[in-house]
Design an enzyme around this catalytic site. Structure first.
Site, PDB file in Angstrom:
ATOM      1  CG  ASP A  55      -2.149  -0.612   1.139  1.00  0.00           C
ATOM      2  OD1 ASP A  55      -2.442  -1.106   0.050  1.00  0.00           O
ATOM      3  OD2 ASP A  55      -2.908  -0.622   2.126  1.00  0.00           O
TER       4      ASP A  55
ATOM      5  CE  LYS B 135      -7.241  -0.422  -1.305  1.00  0.00           C
ATOM      6  NZ  LYS B 135      -8.369   0.398  -1.524  1.00  0.00           N
TER       7      LYS B 135
ATOM      8  CG  MET C 275      -9.111   7.696   5.915  1.00  0.00           C
ATOM      9  SD  MET C 275      -9.961   6.271   5.234  1.00  0.00           S
ATOM     10  CE  MET C 275     -10.412   5.377   6.708  1.00  0.00           C
TER      11      MET C 275
HETATM   12  N1  SAH Z   1      -4.957   0.528   8.602  1.00  0.00           N
HETATM   13  C1  SAH Z   1      -4.480   1.865   8.868  1.00  0.00           C
HETATM   14  C2  SAH Z   1      -5.511   2.915   8.538  1.00  0.00           C
HETATM   15  C3  SAH Z   1      -5.814   3.010   7.062  1.00  0.00           C
HETATM   16  S1  SAH Z   1      -6.950   4.278   6.678  1.00  0.00           S
HETATM   17  C4  SAH Z   1      -4.052   1.949  10.349  1.00  0.00           C
HETATM   18  O1  SAH Z   1      -4.371   1.033  11.117  1.00  0.00           O
HETATM   19  O2  SAH Z   1      -3.381   2.926  10.723  1.00  0.00           O
HETATM   20  C5  SAH Z   1      -5.883   5.599   6.243  1.00  0.00           C
HETATM   21  C6  SAH Z   1      -5.834   6.643   7.323  1.00  0.00           C
HETATM   22  O3  SAH Z   1      -5.043   6.209   8.406  1.00  0.00           O
HETATM   23  C7  SAH Z   1      -5.238   7.953   6.904  1.00  0.00           C
HETATM   24  O4  SAH Z   1      -6.142   8.779   6.218  1.00  0.00           O
HETATM   25  C8  SAH Z   1      -4.864   8.550   8.246  1.00  0.00           C
HETATM   26  O5  SAH Z   1      -6.005   9.054   8.910  1.00  0.00           O
HETATM   27  C9  SAH Z   1      -4.401   7.299   9.008  1.00  0.00           C
HETATM   28  N2  SAH Z   1      -2.945   7.093   8.910  1.00  0.00           N
HETATM   29  C10 SAH Z   1      -2.315   6.017   8.433  1.00  0.00           C
HETATM   30  N3  SAH Z   1      -0.980   6.134   8.552  1.00  0.00           N
HETATM   31  C11 SAH Z   1      -0.775   7.339   9.137  1.00  0.00           C
HETATM   32  C12 SAH Z   1       0.396   8.052   9.548  1.00  0.00           C
HETATM   33  N4  SAH Z   1       1.624   7.562   9.403  1.00  0.00           N
HETATM   34  N5  SAH Z   1       0.206   9.260  10.121  1.00  0.00           N
HETATM   35  C13 SAH Z   1      -1.016   9.783  10.322  1.00  0.00           C
HETATM   36  N6  SAH Z   1      -2.143   9.150   9.936  1.00  0.00           N
HETATM   37  C14 SAH Z   1      -2.026   7.946   9.362  1.00  0.00           C
END
Ligand code: SAH
Length: 260
Positions: free
Chosen positions: A41, A63, A179
């Site tokens: 991803d 994505k 998000m």
């Molecule tokens: N599975 C992921 C979430 C995926 S949805 C998890 O558990 O973290 C994608 C969202 O995750 C982004 O829009 C943001 O809100 C958050 N996100 C993922 N990685 C991030 C990071 N390094 N810093 C801040 N927000 C993050």
């Protein structure tokens, strides 16, 4: 080659955590190192993608919301094809595979195809965001629970932020919103229905990466402060009393706090 002679393929969904390779689990690292095919991803950081074995095939399947991306059905078909060829497929996803990562859908489609899937947890961004500020998500005196929410619900499945705001207030819950950057203004407006205007908010961008930055603000000022500081994706918005202590964390020079 006879069917029985084919190497046995496997499929593992691996949580890559928020970006810092040090936050990978030992199990995740082992899975990555033994993969022959990796589907990655765009939220997976470069240093983690670089851990793929030199002879493995690496396929980037970005994505990110709003950008052109590989269709979910294509990713799922590709995983099934590669497992059937006998490959050790690792699907590397940001954070935890089962927190807003569509990991559930991928597991369903592989299981429907008769393929067993292993899932390795990762540290979800919301958890790492708060910890990186030196704050807890729960606290006996300030927060009795946590809710992980998406600010980008599937159309038709809109979140009732007003109802949530009342619940968060009465039950003293910390709200961790993924998000939510694009809808921040609308979300804040709705949350003000049940939560005080002065409720503390932290917005943390690029959690655990060298470019991590954050703002400390309040619910009433959240949207304008996010715009003023150009807080963009990926970011996590954390709303709740536990964030109040962010001001005291400012005393720590290494936190590089930016108060709006
Ligand atoms: N599975 C992921 C979430 C995926 S949805 C998890 O558990 O973290 C994608 C969202 O995750 C982004 O829009 C943001 O809100 C958050 N996100 C993922 N990685 C991030 C990071 N390094 N810093 C801040 N927000 C993050």
């Amino acid at each position: 080659m006879k069917l029985s002679e084919r190497p046995q393929g496997s499929c593992t969904l691996v949580g890559a955590g928020p970006g810092d390779p040090e936050l990978l689990t030992v199990k995740a690292l082992r899975a990555i190192e033994s993969a022959t095919v990796l589907l990655i991803d765009d939220l997976v950081s470069e240093p983690i993608a670089a851990l793929a074995p030199a002879n493995a095939r690496v396929i980037q399947v970005g994505k990110r919301g709003g950008c052109p991306s590989t269709p979910q059905s294509f990713i799922e078909k590709l995983m099934i094809t590669e497992v059937r060829k006998g490959e050790r497929v690792v699907r590397l996803k940001g954070g935890d595979p089962f927190v807003f990562g569509r990991g559930g859908e991928e597991v369903e489609s592989l299981r429907e195809a008769g393929i067993a899937v292993q899932v390795v947890n990762g540290i979800t961004a919301g958890l790492a965001a708060v910890t990186s500020l030196g704050l807890p998500l729960t606290h006996r005196d300030h927060a009795h629970g946590v809710m992980f929410l998406t600010g980008h619900a599937r159309s038709g499945g809109d979140t009732d932020w007003r109802a949530l705001s009342c619940l968060a207030h009465s039950q003293r819950l910390t709200l961790v919103i993924y998000m939510g950057v694009r809808s921040a203004g609308q979300i804040a407006q709705e949350l003000l229905h049940g939560l005080p205007a002065q409720t503390a908010v932290a917005v943390v961008q690029n959690v655990s990466l060298p470019e991590q930055r954050h703002i400390a603000t309040t619910l009433e000022n959240m949207a304008q402060d996010m715009a003023r500081h150009r807080m963009g994706s990926p970011a996590v918005i954390v709303v709740g009393e536990v964030m109040d202590s962010l001001a005291s964390a400012q005393a720590h020079p290494h936190k590089q706090l930016q108060t709006a």
